[in-house]
Design a protein around this motif. Structure first.
Motif, PDB file in Angstrom:
ATOM      1  N   THR A  58      22.935 -65.752  -1.369  1.00 50.42           N
ATOM      2  CA  THR A  58      21.714 -65.773  -0.818  1.00 50.42           C
ATOM      3  C   THR A  58      21.102 -67.303  -1.147  1.00 50.42           C
ATOM      4  N   LEU A  59      21.972 -68.078  -2.233  1.00 51.25           N
ATOM      5  CA  LEU A  59      21.461 -69.758  -2.710  1.00 51.25           C
ATOM      6  C   LEU A  59      22.018 -70.134  -1.279  1.00 51.25           C
ATOM      7  N   LEU A  60      22.930 -70.251  -0.808  1.00 57.32           N
ATOM      8  CA  LEU A  60      23.683 -71.077   0.232  1.00 57.32           C
ATOM      9  C   LEU A  60      22.876 -70.464   1.797  1.00 57.32           C
ATOM     10  N   SER A  61      21.882 -69.269   1.886  1.00 62.40           N
ATOM     11  CA  SER A  61      21.473 -68.784   3.382  1.00 62.40           C
ATOM     12  C   SER A  61      19.963 -70.109   2.354  1.00 62.40           C
ATOM     13  N   LEU A  62      19.733 -70.216   1.584  1.00 58.58           N
ATOM     14  CA  LEU A  62      18.664 -71.322   1.530  1.00 58.58           C
ATOM     15  C   LEU A  62      18.511 -72.492   1.862  1.00 58.58           C
ATOM     16  N   ALA A  63      19.481 -72.952   1.818  1.00 57.42           N
ATOM     17  CA  ALA A  63      20.177 -74.077   2.398  1.00 57.42           C
ATOM     18  C   ALA A  63      20.174 -75.014   3.433  1.00 57.42           C
ATOM     19  N   HIS A  64      19.300 -74.081   4.162  1.00 59.57           N
ATOM     20  CA  HIS A  64      18.399 -74.254   5.363  1.00 59.57           C
ATOM     21  C   HIS A  64      19.644 -75.187   6.924  1.00 59.57           C
ATOM     22  N   ASP A  65      19.340 -75.939   7.590  1.00 62.26           N
ATOM     23  CA  ASP A  65      20.327 -76.261   8.470  1.00 62.26           C
ATOM     24  C   ASP A  65      21.892 -76.313   8.241  1.00 62.26           C
ATOM     25  N   ARG A  66      21.508 -76.209   6.632  1.00 61.88           N
ATOM     26  CA  ARG A  66      23.431 -76.417   6.366  1.00 61.88           C
ATOM     27  C   ARG A  66      24.029 -75.198   6.108  1.00 61.88           C
ATOM     28  N   ALA A  67      23.246 -74.034   5.810  1.00 62.09           N
ATOM     29  CA  ALA A  67      23.085 -72.724   5.852  1.00 62.09           C
ATOM     30  C   ALA A  67      24.596 -72.641   6.274  1.00 62.09           C
ATOM     31  N   GLU A  68      24.174 -72.459   7.412  1.00 63.57           N
ATOM     32  CA  GLU A  68      25.633 -71.613   7.981  1.00 63.57           C
ATOM     33  C   GLU A  68      27.318 -72.166   8.084  1.00 63.57           C
ATOM     34  N   ALA A  69      27.241 -73.722   7.756  1.00 63.39           N
ATOM     35  CA  ALA A  69      28.485 -74.020   7.530  1.00 63.39           C
ATOM     36  C   ALA A  69      28.867 -73.909   6.457  1.00 63.39           C
ATOM     37  N   LEU A  70      27.841 -73.814   5.399  1.00 60.56           N
ATOM     38  CA  LEU A  70      28.357 -74.253   4.343  1.00 60.56           C
ATOM     39  C   LEU A  70      29.077 -72.734   3.487  1.00 60.56           C
ATOM     40  N   GLN A  71      28.603 -71.116   4.267  1.00 54.89           N
ATOM     41  CA  GLN A  71      29.467 -69.780   3.748  1.00 54.89           C
ATOM     42  C   GLN A  71      30.255 -70.283   4.676  1.00 54.89           C
ATOM     43  N   GLU A  72      30.365 -70.008   5.675  1.00 49.68           N
ATOM     44  CA  GLU A  72      31.492 -70.590   5.922  1.00 49.68           C
ATOM     45  C   GLU A  72      32.962 -71.571   5.514  1.00 49.68           C
ATOM     46  N   GLU A  73      32.724 -72.162   4.751  1.00 47.35           N
ATOM     47  CA  GLU A  73      33.104 -73.703   4.277  1.00 47.35           C
ATOM     48  C   GLU A  73      33.772 -72.127   2.930  1.00 47.35           C
ATOM     49  N   VAL A  74      32.426 -72.011   2.115  1.00 51.47           N
ATOM     50  CA  VAL A  74      33.024 -70.710   1.116  1.00 51.47           C
ATOM     51  C   VAL A  74      33.776 -69.886   1.888  1.00 51.47           C
ATOM     52  N   ALA A  75      33.850 -68.996   2.429  1.00 52.73           N
ATOM     53  CA  ALA A  75      34.760 -67.850   3.074  1.00 52.73           C
ATOM     54  C   ALA A  75      36.115 -68.498   3.363  1.00 52.73           C
ATOM     55  N   ASP A  76      35.924 -69.615   4.057  1.00 53.79           N
ATOM     56  CA  ASP A  76      37.375 -70.943   4.810  1.00 53.79           C
ATOM     57  C   ASP A  76      38.364 -70.687   2.752  1.00 53.79           C
ATOM     58  N   ALA A  77      37.646 -71.206   1.985  1.00 54.10           N
ATOM     59  CA  ALA A  77      38.397 -71.686   0.158  1.00 54.10           C
ATOM     60  C   ALA A  77      38.608 -70.256  -0.029  1.00 54.10           C
ATOM     61  N   ASN A  90      29.202 -84.572  -2.296  1.00 47.82           N
ATOM     62  CA  ASN A  90      28.740 -86.058  -3.519  1.00 47.82           C
ATOM     63  C   ASN A  90      28.927 -86.557  -2.928  1.00 47.82           C
ATOM     64  N   SER A  91      29.247 -87.145  -1.381  1.00 48.12           N
ATOM     65  CA  SER A  91      29.329 -88.699  -0.093  1.00 48.12           C
ATOM     66  C   SER A  91      28.648 -88.456   0.791  1.00 48.12           C
ATOM     67  N   ASP A  92      28.726 -89.606   1.746  1.00 45.70           N
ATOM     68  CA  ASP A  92      27.861 -89.570   2.476  1.00 45.70           C
ATOM     69  C   ASP A  92      28.410 -87.959   4.015  1.00 45.70           C
ATOM     70  N   GLU A  93      29.395 -88.000   4.181  1.00 49.15           N
ATOM     71  CA  GLU A  93      30.126 -87.001   4.926  1.00 49.15           C
ATOM     72  C   GLU A  93      29.588 -85.945   4.629  1.00 49.15           C
ATOM     73  N   ALA A  94      29.995 -85.403   3.385  1.00 54.56           N
ATOM     74  CA  ALA A  94      29.588 -84.265   2.556  1.00 54.56           C
ATOM     75  C   ALA A  94      27.956 -84.827   1.228  1.00 54.56           C
ATOM     76  N   PRO A  95      27.471 -84.961   1.653  1.00 55.75           N
ATOM     77  CA  PRO A  95      25.990 -85.785   0.940  1.00 55.75           C
ATOM     78  C   PRO A  95      25.614 -84.086   0.110  1.00 55.75           C
ATOM     79  N   PRO A  96      25.429 -83.936  -1.326  1.00 58.85           N
ATOM     80  CA  PRO A  96      24.589 -82.689  -2.354  1.00 58.85           C
ATOM     81  C   PRO A  96      23.659 -82.067  -0.659  1.00 58.85           C
TER      82      PRO A  96
END
Length: 144
Positions: A58-77, A90-96
């Protein structure tokens, strides 16, 4: 940056807004811990949020344009099965990850107070709260 637990006035539930996810820690297949920041009491605070995977989705779905990529990262993990898994933002490549227009209702957690005496002294009567919170609800501001 301060700990959120150091700024709460009492043990009642409360709301935080302006949330940024800085890490996701997958301990097992049942629950997850989110490390996040919030702007609370005129300062930036850091806290841990313990929640079930369904609430993470639910939280990740509220991350707008990053939602899908974040959900895929979690699925991969999850697919690797190597726990604990740490996903950091927490980096330039993967900001908060901001959660715009989102308010979280949190509840406070406290360490267990021991009833047995230790060295002739009882455990603390009023333990300090953990900097780990439980999610009581997710609220989204709707544009009018």
């Amino acid at each position: 940056m301060r700990l959120l637990s150091d700024s709460i006035a009492d043990e009642s539930d409360f709301f935080v807004e302006q949330i940024h996810i800085v890490a996701i820690v997958i301990d097992n297949t049942d629950d997850v811990t989110v490390w996040a920041t919030t702007f609370f009491d005129n300062d930036t605070h850091f806290f841990h949020l313990a929640l079930p995977f369904k609430a993470l989705d639910t939280l990740l779905s509220l991350a707008h344009d990053r939602a899908e990529a974040l959900q895929e990262e979690v699925a991969d993990a999850l697919a690797t099965g190597d726990w604990p898994a740490l996903l950091e933002y927490n980096s330039d490549e993967a900001p908060p990850v901001p959660l715009p227009s989102v308010a979280l209702k949190l509840s406070v957690t406290y360490p267990a107070v021991e009833d047995e005496e230790t060295n002739g002294e009882e455990g603390p009567d009023d333990p300090q709260p953990h900097n780990i919170f439980y999610l009581e609800g997710v609220f989204v501001r709707l544009d009018s």
